[in-house]
Design an enzyme around this catalytic site. Sequence first.
Site, short mmCIF file in Angstrom:
data_model
loop_
_atom_site.label_atom_id
_atom_site.label_comp_id
_atom_site.label_asym_id
_atom_site.label_seq_id
_atom_site.Cartn_x
_atom_site.Cartn_y
_atom_site.Cartn_z
N GLU A 107 0.84 -1.19 0.00
CA GLU A 107 0.00 0.00 0.00
C GLU A 107 0.87 1.24 0.00
O GLU A 107 1.96 1.25 0.58
CB GLU A 107 -0.90 0.00 1.24
CG GLU A 107 -1.92 -1.13 1.19
CD GLU A 107 -2.84 -1.19 2.40
OE1 GLU A 107 -3.96 -1.65 2.23
OE2 GLU A 107 -2.42 -0.80 3.50
N CYS A 120 3.58 8.44 1.15
CA CYS A 120 4.18 7.47 2.06
C CYS A 120 4.40 6.18 1.27
O CYS A 120 3.46 5.56 0.79
CB CYS A 120 3.22 7.26 3.23
SG CYS A 120 3.84 6.10 4.44
N CYS A 127 7.38 -7.20 6.75
CA CYS A 127 8.61 -6.75 7.40
C CYS A 127 9.07 -7.83 8.37
O CYS A 127 8.24 -8.46 9.03
CB CYS A 127 8.37 -5.44 8.16
SG CYS A 127 9.86 -4.79 8.96
N CYS A 131 8.06 -5.38 15.12
CA CYS A 131 7.78 -4.43 16.21
C CYS A 131 6.38 -4.73 16.75
O CYS A 131 5.46 -5.02 15.98
CB CYS A 131 7.88 -2.99 15.71
SG CYS A 131 9.52 -2.61 15.09
N CYS A 134 3.03 -2.85 15.36
CA CYS A 134 2.96 -2.53 13.93
C CYS A 134 2.25 -3.64 13.15
O CYS A 134 2.64 -4.81 13.20
CB CYS A 134 4.37 -2.32 13.38
SG CYS A 134 4.40 -2.09 11.59
N CYS A 357 -0.50 5.57 9.97
CA CYS A 357 0.77 4.89 10.27
C CYS A 357 0.51 3.55 10.95
O CYS A 357 -0.27 3.48 11.89
CB CYS A 357 1.57 5.68 11.29
SG CYS A 357 2.21 7.17 10.68
N1 SAH Z 1 10.29 0.37 9.15
C1 SAH Z 1 10.44 1.77 9.26
C2 SAH Z 1 9.46 2.56 8.41
C3 SAH Z 1 8.04 2.08 8.39
S1 SAH Z 1 7.10 2.32 9.84
C4 SAH Z 1 10.39 2.20 10.71
O1 SAH Z 1 10.01 1.41 11.55
O2 SAH Z 1 10.75 3.34 10.97
C5 SAH Z 1 6.79 4.07 9.84
C6 SAH Z 1 6.45 4.67 11.22
O3 SAH Z 1 5.16 4.26 11.66
C7 SAH Z 1 7.43 4.22 12.27
O4 SAH Z 1 7.83 5.27 13.11
C8 SAH Z 1 6.61 3.21 13.02
O5 SAH Z 1 7.11 2.99 14.27
C9 SAH Z 1 5.24 3.85 13.00
N2 SAH Z 1 4.15 2.91 13.34
C10 SAH Z 1 4.12 1.59 13.07
N3 SAH Z 1 2.98 1.06 13.56
C11 SAH Z 1 2.28 2.07 14.13
C12 SAH Z 1 1.00 2.14 14.77
N4 SAH Z 1 0.22 1.07 14.91
N5 SAH Z 1 0.59 3.34 15.22
C13 SAH Z 1 1.37 4.44 15.07
N6 SAH Z 1 2.58 4.43 14.47
C14 SAH Z 1 3.03 3.25 14.00
FE1 SF4 Z 2 9.00 -3.15 10.34
FE2 SF4 Z 2 6.78 -2.06 11.32
FE3 SF4 Z 2 8.96 -2.26 12.84
FE4 SF4 Z 2 8.93 -0.50 10.82
S1 SF4 Z 2 7.62 -0.44 12.65
S2 SF4 Z 2 10.57 -1.95 11.36
S3 SF4 Z 2 7.67 -1.65 9.34
S4 SF4 Z 2 7.78 -3.97 12.02
#
Ligand code: SAH
Ligand code: SF4
Length: 386
Positions: A107, A120, A127, A131, A134, A357
């Site tokens: 997406e 974006c 991934c 995390c 996420c 996000c």
């Molecule tokens: N992998 C990279 C870029 C993609 S995530 C990274 O982790 O930085 C982009 C941003 O969205 C990151 O700061 C991530 O921590 C945040 N993010 C991921 N899941 C989220 C959620 N459920 N609510 C708010 N921010 C989130």
């Molecule tokens: Fe991967 Fe999501 Fe962690 Fe970014 S926030 S590194 S996309 S698992």
Amino acid sequence: MTSPIASTAEQSRQETPRVNLLGLSLRQMEQFFGDLGEKKFRAQQVLKWIHHAGVTDIGEMTNLGKALREKLADIAEVRPPEIVSQHDSSDGTRKWAIRVDGGGLIESVLIPEAGRATLCVSSQVGCSLDCSFCATGKQGFQRDLSAAEIIGQVWLAIKSYDAFQSGNGRIVTNVVMMGMGEPLLNFDNVVAAMDLMLEDLAYGISKRRVTLSTSGVVPALDRLAKVSEVSLAVSLHAPNDELRSQLVPINRKYPIAVLLESCRNYIDAQSDKKRVVTVEYTLIAGINDQREHAQELAVLLRDFPCKINLIPFNTFEKSDYQRPSGNAVSRFWQVLVDAGYIVTVRTTRGADINAACGQLVGQVVDRTRRSERHRAAAETQVIEVG
Ligand code: SAH
Ligand code: SF4
């Protein structure tokens, strides 16, 4: 009737995959034409056809000469990924689901704001870093996107507004590598695509307006400092290693001190000395959003060249985390502002189309053990964090 020689030639043509010119940076395109025995300026002409004019049919590249066009059409193509669906939010945000080779879906999201529009962009299907907050991480990893599939998201966004002829710079003014995936784990393709974003013969976006966000793949960040000048955002989310390791597992390998040092080196390597790192901090109710966390963060980032972006957690199916109240966000913000930081709170955009996000999921063929684990957890109502 086709002669045996002709049909063998046809067969081998079909078997050799064509080069997708969409993903070649200027340097790579020059190399490509050099290998064909052609002049370098052909690379500039083709880049402009693809990224300024939005042309995919090599036959339409009229300043190339017929013989060269025919030769090119045999060995190369301009193939953007395919849009599967498009959703417009009531706030103007537009989200695309895009099919990539091999069947995965990714997406990307365009967020219009006063005077600018930020795209974006995704870098991987899924991934591997898992995390805990996420949605993309919960899917596991399927594969890296090619450079063509990454820059193709910019191309498709402009195409979807029918804006190639009218000057593409106006549709996408900023790019953030904050969609699905960890960009630094797909280094070469992400760097090639970002080169095209900055390249005047392609999208000509200023280096300050292209931002790579990383969860902290330190060796790759050290490498990036040598080859790229884009803006840097780092996903910190916690003021100490114990908490960060629960939220962002890669912290166990590259802890906060090592990560911040690498970010500092990145900034120091830039020709423009006024740049700062954007520290991203996703606020999760009761987990990392307390006053003490803000105070600890203020101490941690003292003397670190940064601005802080707070992101209230966006919920998704299969997550047990909660979004903090407005009051909790304000309290956190105030502590940091009082300590002298520049702090912004990311407003949620496109919530009605699940475009915020961490809500980007696409569709990964679920083959990983981790996906199975999360499915099992969801089915038995076990709460699994970290
Ligand atoms: N992998 C990279 C870029 C993609 S995530 C990274 O982790 O930085 C982009 C941003 O969205 C990151 O700061 C991530 O921590 C945040 N993010 C991921 N899941 C989220 C959620 N459920 N609510 C708010 N921010 C989130
Ligand atoms: Fe991967 Fe999501 Fe962690 Fe970014 S926030 S590194 S996309 S698992």
